[in-house]
Motif scaffolding. Structure first.
Motif, short mmCIF file in Angstrom:
data_model
loop_
_atom_site.label_atom_id
_atom_site.label_comp_id
_atom_site.label_asym_id
_atom_site.label_seq_id
_atom_site.Cartn_x
_atom_site.Cartn_y
_atom_site.Cartn_z
N SER A 3 -7.47 -0.54 -8.43
CA SER A 3 -6.57 -0.74 -7.30
C SER A 3 -5.22 -0.07 -7.58
O SER A 3 -4.81 0.11 -8.73
N LEU A 20 2.04 -4.93 6.73
CA LEU A 20 1.28 -4.47 5.56
C LEU A 20 0.57 -5.63 4.87
O LEU A 20 -0.58 -5.51 4.46
N VAL A 21 1.25 -6.77 4.78
CA VAL A 21 0.62 -7.95 4.18
C VAL A 21 -0.58 -8.38 5.02
O VAL A 21 -1.66 -8.69 4.49
N GLN A 24 -3.43 -6.05 4.46
CA GLN A 24 -4.07 -6.31 3.16
C GLN A 24 -5.03 -7.49 3.26
O GLN A 24 -6.16 -7.44 2.75
N ARG A 25 -4.58 -8.55 3.91
CA ARG A 25 -5.43 -9.74 4.04
C ARG A 25 -6.70 -9.45 4.83
O ARG A 25 -7.73 -10.10 4.63
N LEU A 29 -6.11 -2.27 3.58
CA LEU A 29 -5.39 -1.40 2.63
C LEU A 29 -6.33 -0.81 1.58
O LEU A 29 -5.87 -0.13 0.66
N GLY A 32 -5.44 -0.59 -2.08
CA GLY A 32 -4.03 -0.93 -2.23
C GLY A 32 -3.81 -2.43 -2.38
O GLY A 32 -4.47 -3.23 -1.71
N GLN A 33 -2.89 -2.81 -3.25
CA GLN A 33 -2.58 -4.21 -3.50
C GLN A 33 -1.07 -4.38 -3.60
O GLN A 33 -0.44 -3.84 -4.50
N ILE A 34 -0.48 -5.12 -2.65
CA ILE A 34 0.96 -5.34 -2.67
C ILE A 34 1.29 -6.34 -3.77
O ILE A 34 0.85 -7.49 -3.75
N PRO A 182 -0.12 1.11 7.60
CA PRO A 182 -1.24 0.66 6.76
C PRO A 182 -2.33 1.71 6.59
O PRO A 182 -2.95 1.80 5.51
N ARG A 186 -3.42 2.98 2.91
CA ARG A 186 -4.81 2.93 2.46
C ARG A 186 -5.27 4.31 1.98
O ARG A 186 -5.91 4.43 0.93
#
Length: 207
Positions: A3, A20-21, A24-25, A29, A32-34, A182, A186
């Protein structure tokens, strides 16, 4: 594939951070990992959004440091400790110095509410309305040492309608930002963004 750890930099409300969060959920993404929010305004609403999302925050006041360079050096140390691979600017209202630009060259991106190079800098929406253009839009670009001058990664056009105000146009622009940003994050996380000089190629998602 490992990641890509992401740090989001923001100074204000944090609507793009929240988008963006949310992406991700929803698995949007990709790799990708915030991992971190960085803010130069500890009192900004985005800090509360990070807390609610369970994302670590580095909240610093630049005036507490002797120089911009010292301030950024503290940030770089934390980014390196967390093995951050991508910096995503989301309403971060500070020009970046070589202290941060050099170690993260080609790994800092920003979103801007115009079709760059038109209407760079502050109040791009107001600039577009004042100028009377019929099209504006959203640009995601790499960050360099200038004001919204880095190579363009992706753009999406938005028609300016008769009677548009700054508020109505901003609402449509923000919706597009929340979709496009996003997608680019990604693509970057999956290694599909290629930079050669000022030319950027984004390869299609893997089937």
């Amino acid at each position: 594939m490992r990641s890509t750890r992401i740090a989001v930099f923001a100074s204000g409300q944090g609507s793009n951070f929240s988008a963006l969060v949310a992406a991700q959920r929803q698995g949007q993404l990709g790799e990708g990992q915030i991992e971190l929010l960085v803010s130069d305004r500890p009192e900004a609403p985005v800090a509360q959004r990070a807390e609610e999302a369970g994302i670590a925050a580095m909240l610093l006041r630049p005036k507490d440091f002797a120089s911009r360079e010292e301030y950024e050096a503290a940030i770089v140390a934390e980014l390196q400790r967390r093995e951050i691979g991508l910096i995503v600017l989301a309403g971060y209202m500070r020009l970046i110095t070589p202290v941060l630009l050099t170690p993260y060259a080609g790994r800092i991106i920003n979103v801007h509410p115009s079709l760059l190079p038109a209407f760079a800098g502050k109040d791009a929406i107001g600039q577009a309305l004042d100028y009377g253009v019929k099209l504006t839009g959203v640009t995601v670009h790499f960050v360099d040492g200038g004001m919204d001058t880095g190579p363009v990664i992706a753009q999406r056009a938005i028609t300016i309608e008769p009677g548009d105000t700054a508020d109505t146009l901003a609402a449509r622009i923000h919706r597009v930002e929340h979709e496009l940003y996003p997608e680019v994050v990604r693509a970057f996380a999956e290694g599909r963004v290629e930079l050669q000089g000022r030319q950027v190629r984004v390869r299609g998602a893997e089937k």
